[in-house]
Scaffold this motif. Structure first.
Motif, PDB file in Angstrom:
ATOM      1  N   ARG A   5       0.826  -1.213   0.000  1.00 12.36           N
ATOM      2  CA  ARG A   5       0.000   0.000   0.000  1.00 12.36           C
ATOM      3  C   ARG A   5       0.861   1.265   0.000  1.00 12.36           C
ATOM      4  NH1 ARG A   5      -5.669  -0.850   3.260  1.00 12.36           N
ATOM      5  NH2 ARG A   5      -6.292  -2.724   2.088  1.00 12.36           N
ATOM      6  N   ALA A   6       1.926   1.220   0.744  1.00 16.80           N
ATOM      7  CA  ALA A   6       2.810   2.394   0.770  1.00 16.80           C
ATOM      8  C   ALA A   6       3.399   2.644  -0.612  1.00 16.80           C
ATOM      9  CB  ALA A   6       3.916   2.182   1.792  1.00 16.80           C
ATOM     10  N   GLY A   7       3.798   1.568  -1.299  1.00 13.86           N
ATOM     11  CA  GLY A   7       4.382   1.722  -2.618  1.00 13.86           C
ATOM     12  C   GLY A   7       3.404   2.229  -3.650  1.00 13.86           C
ATOM     13  N   LEU A   8       2.122   1.980  -3.437  1.00 19.88           N
ATOM     14  CA  LEU A   8       1.090   2.421  -4.369  1.00 19.88           C
ATOM     15  C   LEU A   8       0.427   3.732  -3.961  1.00 19.88           C
ATOM     16  CD1 LEU A   8      -0.552  -1.079  -4.851  1.00 19.88           C
ATOM     17  CD2 LEU A   8       0.586   0.229  -6.645  1.00 19.88           C
ATOM     18  N   GLY A   9       0.799   4.257  -2.815  1.00 17.03           N
ATOM     19  CA  GLY A   9       0.185   5.488  -2.347  1.00 17.03           C
ATOM     20  C   GLY A   9      -1.220   5.302  -1.807  1.00 17.03           C
ATOM     21  N   LEU A  10      -1.519   4.116  -1.289  1.00 16.77           N
ATOM     22  CA  LEU A  10      -2.827   3.829  -0.721  1.00 16.77           C
ATOM     23  C   LEU A  10      -2.767   3.920   0.803  1.00 16.77           C
ATOM     24  CD1 LEU A  10      -3.683   0.733  -2.940  1.00 16.77           C
ATOM     25  CD2 LEU A  10      -4.915   2.917  -2.965  1.00 16.77           C
ATOM     26  N   PRO A  11      -3.790   4.501   1.432  1.00 12.50           N
ATOM     27  CA  PRO A  11      -3.779   4.611   2.888  1.00 12.50           C
ATOM     28  C   PRO A  11      -3.756   3.239   3.557  1.00 12.50           C
ATOM     29  CG  PRO A  11      -5.436   6.063   1.934  1.00 12.50           C
ATOM     30  CD  PRO A  11      -4.950   5.179   0.827  1.00 12.50           C
ATOM     31  N   ARG A  12      -3.069   3.172   4.654  1.00 16.23           N
ATOM     32  CA  ARG A  12      -2.934   1.898   5.367  1.00 16.23           C
ATOM     33  C   ARG A  12      -4.276   1.379   5.853  1.00 16.23           C
ATOM     34  NH1 ARG A  12       1.423   0.880  10.259  1.00 16.23           N
ATOM     35  NH2 ARG A  12       0.907  -1.318  10.644  1.00 16.23           N
ATOM     36  N   ASP A  13      -5.185   2.272   6.261  1.00 18.28           N
ATOM     37  CA  ASP A  13      -6.458   1.852   6.849  1.00 18.28           C
ATOM     38  C   ASP A  13      -7.617   1.937   5.860  1.00 18.28           C
ATOM     39  OD1 ASP A  13      -6.458   4.578   6.639  1.00 18.28           O
ATOM     40  OD2 ASP A  13      -7.210   4.962   8.673  1.00 18.28           O
ATOM     41  N   ALA A  14      -7.348   2.085   4.565  1.00 15.22           N
ATOM     42  CA  ALA A  14      -8.408   2.139   3.561  1.00 15.22           C
ATOM     43  C   ALA A  14      -9.004   0.757   3.326  1.00 15.22           C
ATOM     44  CB  ALA A  14      -7.861   2.700   2.258  1.00 15.22           C
ATOM     45  N   PHE A  15     -10.216   0.734   2.775  1.00 18.76           N
ATOM     46  CA  PHE A  15     -10.816  -0.504   2.273  1.00 18.76           C
ATOM     47  C   PHE A  15     -10.571  -0.503   0.775  1.00 18.76           C
ATOM     48  CE2 PHE A  15     -14.400  -3.036   0.593  1.00 18.76           C
ATOM     49  CZ  PHE A  15     -14.169  -4.225   1.283  1.00 18.76           C
ATOM     50  N   VAL A  16      -9.661  -1.377   0.332  1.00 16.44           N
ATOM     51  CA  VAL A  16      -9.172  -1.315  -1.049  1.00 16.44           C
ATOM     52  C   VAL A  16      -9.779  -2.447  -1.866  1.00 16.44           C
ATOM     53  CG1 VAL A  16      -7.149  -1.283  -2.561  1.00 16.44           C
ATOM     54  CG2 VAL A  16      -7.014  -0.278  -0.261  1.00 16.44           C
ATOM     55  N   VAL A  17     -10.455  -2.073  -2.952  1.00 14.62           N
ATOM     56  CA  VAL A  17     -11.047  -3.027  -3.886  1.00 14.62           C
ATOM     57  C   VAL A  17     -10.270  -2.962  -5.194  1.00 14.62           C
ATOM     58  CG1 VAL A  17     -13.105  -3.597  -5.254  1.00 14.62           C
ATOM     59  CG2 VAL A  17     -13.327  -2.906  -2.844  1.00 14.62           C
ATOM     60  N   GLY A  18      -9.952  -4.127  -5.736  1.00 15.95           N
ATOM     61  CA  GLY A  18      -9.169  -4.195  -6.963  1.00 15.95           C
ATOM     62  C   GLY A  18      -9.982  -4.609  -8.171  1.00 15.95           C
ATOM     63  N   SER A  19      -9.574  -4.088  -9.330  1.00 15.87           N
ATOM     64  CA  SER A  19     -10.140  -4.464 -10.634  1.00 15.87           C
ATOM     65  C   SER A  19      -9.009  -4.352 -11.640  1.00 15.87           C
ATOM     66  CB  SER A  19     -11.296  -3.528 -11.010  1.00 15.87           C
ATOM     67  OG  SER A  19     -11.674  -3.719 -12.362  1.00 15.87           O
TER      68      SER A  19
ATOM     69  N   LEU B 278      -6.860   0.066  -9.688  1.00 18.54           N
ATOM     70  CA  LEU B 278      -7.084  -0.382 -11.050  1.00 18.54           C
ATOM     71  C   LEU B 278      -5.762  -0.789 -11.683  1.00 18.54           C
ATOM     72  CD1 LEU B 278      -9.378   2.513 -12.363  1.00 18.54           C
ATOM     73  CD2 LEU B 278     -10.130   0.296 -11.464  1.00 18.54           C
ATOM     74  N   SER B 279      -5.843  -1.786 -12.575  1.00 21.19           N
ATOM     75  CA  SER B 279      -4.738  -2.083 -13.467  1.00 21.19           C
ATOM     76  C   SER B 279      -5.334  -2.507 -14.799  1.00 21.19           C
ATOM     77  CB  SER B 279      -3.831  -3.170 -12.896  1.00 21.19           C
ATOM     78  OG  SER B 279      -2.653  -3.284 -13.681  1.00 21.19           O
ATOM     79  N   GLY B 280      -4.484  -2.645 -15.807  1.00 24.25           N
ATOM     80  CA  GLY B 280      -4.951  -3.021 -17.126  1.00 24.25           C
ATOM     81  C   GLY B 280      -5.114  -1.817 -18.030  1.00 24.25           C
ATOM     82  N   PRO B 281      -5.132  -2.071 -19.339  1.00 25.03           N
ATOM     83  CA  PRO B 281      -5.260  -0.982 -20.318  1.00 25.03           C
ATOM     84  C   PRO B 281      -6.704  -0.545 -20.509  1.00 25.03           C
ATOM     85  CG  PRO B 281      -5.043  -3.079 -21.445  1.00 25.03           C
ATOM     86  CD  PRO B 281      -4.921  -3.376 -19.971  1.00 25.03           C
ATOM     87  N   ALA B 282      -6.878   0.602 -21.136  1.00 25.44           N
ATOM     88  CA  ALA B 282      -8.194   1.098 -21.565  1.00 25.44           C
ATOM     89  C   ALA B 282      -9.179   1.193 -20.403  1.00 25.44           C
ATOM     90  CB  ALA B 282      -8.750   0.220 -22.687  1.00 25.44           C
ATOM     91  N   ARG B 283      -8.796   1.859 -19.331  1.00 23.96           N
ATOM     92  CA  ARG B 283      -9.654   1.995 -18.150  1.00 23.96           C
ATOM     93  C   ARG B 283     -10.261   3.395 -18.057  1.00 23.96           C
ATOM     94  NH1 ARG B 283      -9.257  -2.200 -14.542  1.00 23.96           N
ATOM     95  NH2 ARG B 283     -11.456  -1.640 -14.348  1.00 23.96           N
ATOM     96  N   GLY B 284     -10.256   4.147 -19.164  1.00 24.60           N
ATOM     97  CA  GLY B 284     -10.692   5.540 -19.119  1.00 24.60           C
ATOM     98  C   GLY B 284     -12.117   5.731 -18.650  1.00 24.60           C
ATOM     99  N   TYR B 285     -13.033   4.881 -19.071  1.00 23.51           N
ATOM    100  CA  TYR B 285     -14.434   5.021 -18.664  1.00 23.51           C
ATOM    101  C   TYR B 285     -14.574   4.893 -17.156  1.00 23.51           C
ATOM    102  CZ  TYR B 285     -19.430   4.044 -18.204  1.00 23.51           C
ATOM    103  OH  TYR B 285     -20.753   4.074 -17.820  1.00 23.51           O
ATOM    104  N   VAL B 286     -13.930   3.900 -16.584  1.00 22.03           N
ATOM    105  CA  VAL B 286     -14.017   3.693 -15.136  1.00 22.03           C
ATOM    106  C   VAL B 286     -13.340   4.832 -14.391  1.00 22.03           C
ATOM    107  CG1 VAL B 286     -13.289   2.188 -13.238  1.00 22.03           C
ATOM    108  CG2 VAL B 286     -14.243   1.198 -15.317  1.00 22.03           C
ATOM    109  N   ARG B 287     -12.181   5.247 -14.852  1.00 22.58           N
ATOM    110  CA  ARG B 287     -11.486   6.350 -14.175  1.00 22.58           C
ATOM    111  C   ARG B 287     -12.333   7.614 -14.178  1.00 22.58           C
ATOM    112  NH1 ARG B 287      -6.542   6.243 -17.814  1.00 22.58           N
ATOM    113  NH2 ARG B 287      -6.387   8.409 -17.116  1.00 22.58           N
ATOM    114  N   GLU B 288     -12.945   7.939 -15.317  1.00 22.99           N
ATOM    115  CA  GLU B 288     -13.802   9.121 -15.383  1.00 22.99           C
ATOM    116  C   GLU B 288     -14.989   8.988 -14.444  1.00 22.99           C
ATOM    117  OE1 GLU B 288     -14.901   9.789 -19.419  1.00 22.99           O
ATOM    118  OE2 GLU B 288     -12.915  10.524 -20.021  1.00 22.99           O
TER     119      GLU B 288
END
Length: 354
Positions: free
Chosen positions: A165-179, A220-230
């Motif tokens: 989490r530190a390497g990705l800039g994510l808070p230590r106490d966040a609830f992190v969901v991946g896609s 998020l990871s993977g290409p072409a994620r513009g719709y989700v990011r927006e």
């Protein structure tokens, strides 16, 4: 002249090959799932004593075996006969899917030319039934999952999770969901949604999830994620999008997660199901692809109906580690190593092996 000379040399070399003594693996060249799967298949083939041929010699050779990593690569208009024994993966592609003409085209060509195929790999029962409906000989159709390399994944220790989490800039106490999949059209920004992957469902599920878990962050990871990011930016949901140079780095992303989500409407896999299980990460998926057959609801993950954003949000909000142990067992049972006997049966009578 130089090109003609190269072709002449290639033809001379390949004419020496005994029939069906070489296997060509034909990918997309996109550096994404199909190519990753073919790289794993190459390792299995070599383990079984199958001799692999250089893809560049495919058109110069004849009488060998060619496996296409996707039916979309093999089935092209106009169809041309190939001088090899042919096989293809057919992961998904339901005819009549709105906006997906390539699904109709590939199925039409399968129906017209299935007698020219020696083998078809499917990953789940829906795809098997679709392929069989073409009239193909059932003996040619093999169910082999999209597998997993267990050496790349492991449940993270508390220290590894904190470091990830530190390497990705994510808070230590966040609830992190991946896609970690591709859900936009094309290979650019992906602001046009590829609806079979459910990016609209994902954004709505995350909107509802934040009402239940205000500390939500999305990875998020993977290409072409513009719709989700927006969509996430519009909703004010914090996220990190990390593109990887090498697939082998993906385990570090799973180490940062509390849960992983699959929101798709159609799938062949997806790979993320077994990756999350092998990483010890709670998993929530729609009933798609091989996820439907790998996940036992409430035991090694959770399943919800396709398009049900509310159910996805509810399951994610309460995802806990009660499914982790069973998920690890499922991943082990579907590793590439465990699939070697299945591929041996697939290759038998198709290409020479040790």
């Amino acid at each position: 002249m130089r090109t003609l000379a190269k072709r002449a040399v290639a033809a001379t070399v390949t004419r020496r090959w005994p029939p069906h003594s070489r296997l060509f693996l034909v990918g997309e060249g996109a550096g994404w799932v199909i190519d990753h799967e073919l790289a794993a298949l190459a390792r299995i083939a070599e383990q079984l004593g199958v001799r692999l041929a250089d893809r560049r010699l495919l058109t110069a050779a004849s009488g060998q075996a060619a496996f296409f990593g996707s039916q979309f690569t093999l089935f092209q208009d106009p169809w041309r006969p190939w001088p090899h024994a042919l096989a293809t993966a057919y992961f998904h592609g339901r005819p009549g899917t709105p906006g997906m003409r390539e699904f109709d085209d590939s199925y039409r060509l399968l129906r017209a030319h299935h007698e020219e195929l020696a083998r078809v790999q499917v990953t789940h029962e829906e795809a098997r039934e679709l392929v069989l409906s073409s009239g193909i000989d059932p003996a040619k159709v093999f169910t082999i999952r999209i597998g997993i390399d267990l050496s790349l994944f492991a449940p993270p220790t508390p220290g590894a999770r904190t470091a990830a989490r530190a390497g990705l800039g994510l808070p230590r106490d966040a609830f992190v969901v991946g896609s970690f999949h591709k859900d936009g059209v094309g290979w650019g920004e992906g602001t046009e949604p590829k609806l079979i992957k459910g990016p609209d469902v994902l954004v709505e599920a995350l909107r509802q999830l934040r009402e239940r878990r205000p500390e939500l962050h999305v990875l998020l990871s993977g290409p072409a994620r513009g719709y989700v990011r927006e969509g996430l930016e519009r909703l004010g949901i914090p996220y990190v999008h990390r593109r990887l140079e090498h697939y082998e780095e993906i385990g570090a992303l799973y180490a940062a997660l509390d849960a992983y989500v699959v929101p798709s409407r159609q799938e062949g896999g997806p790979k993320g199901v077994l990756e999350a299980m092998a990483s010890g990460i709670p998993l929530v998926s729609t009933r798609v692809g091989q996820a439907t057959e790998l996940i036992r609801d409430g035991e090694n993950g959770w399943l919800v109906d396709v398009g049900d954003a509310e159910a996805l949000a509810e399951r994610l909000a309460h995802a806990d580690r009660s499914t982790v142990a069973a998920g690890l067992e499922t991943a082990r049972a579907n590793s590439y190593d465990a699939q070697v006997p299945l591929w041996l049966a697939f290759f038998d009578g198709f290409v020479a092996h040790a």
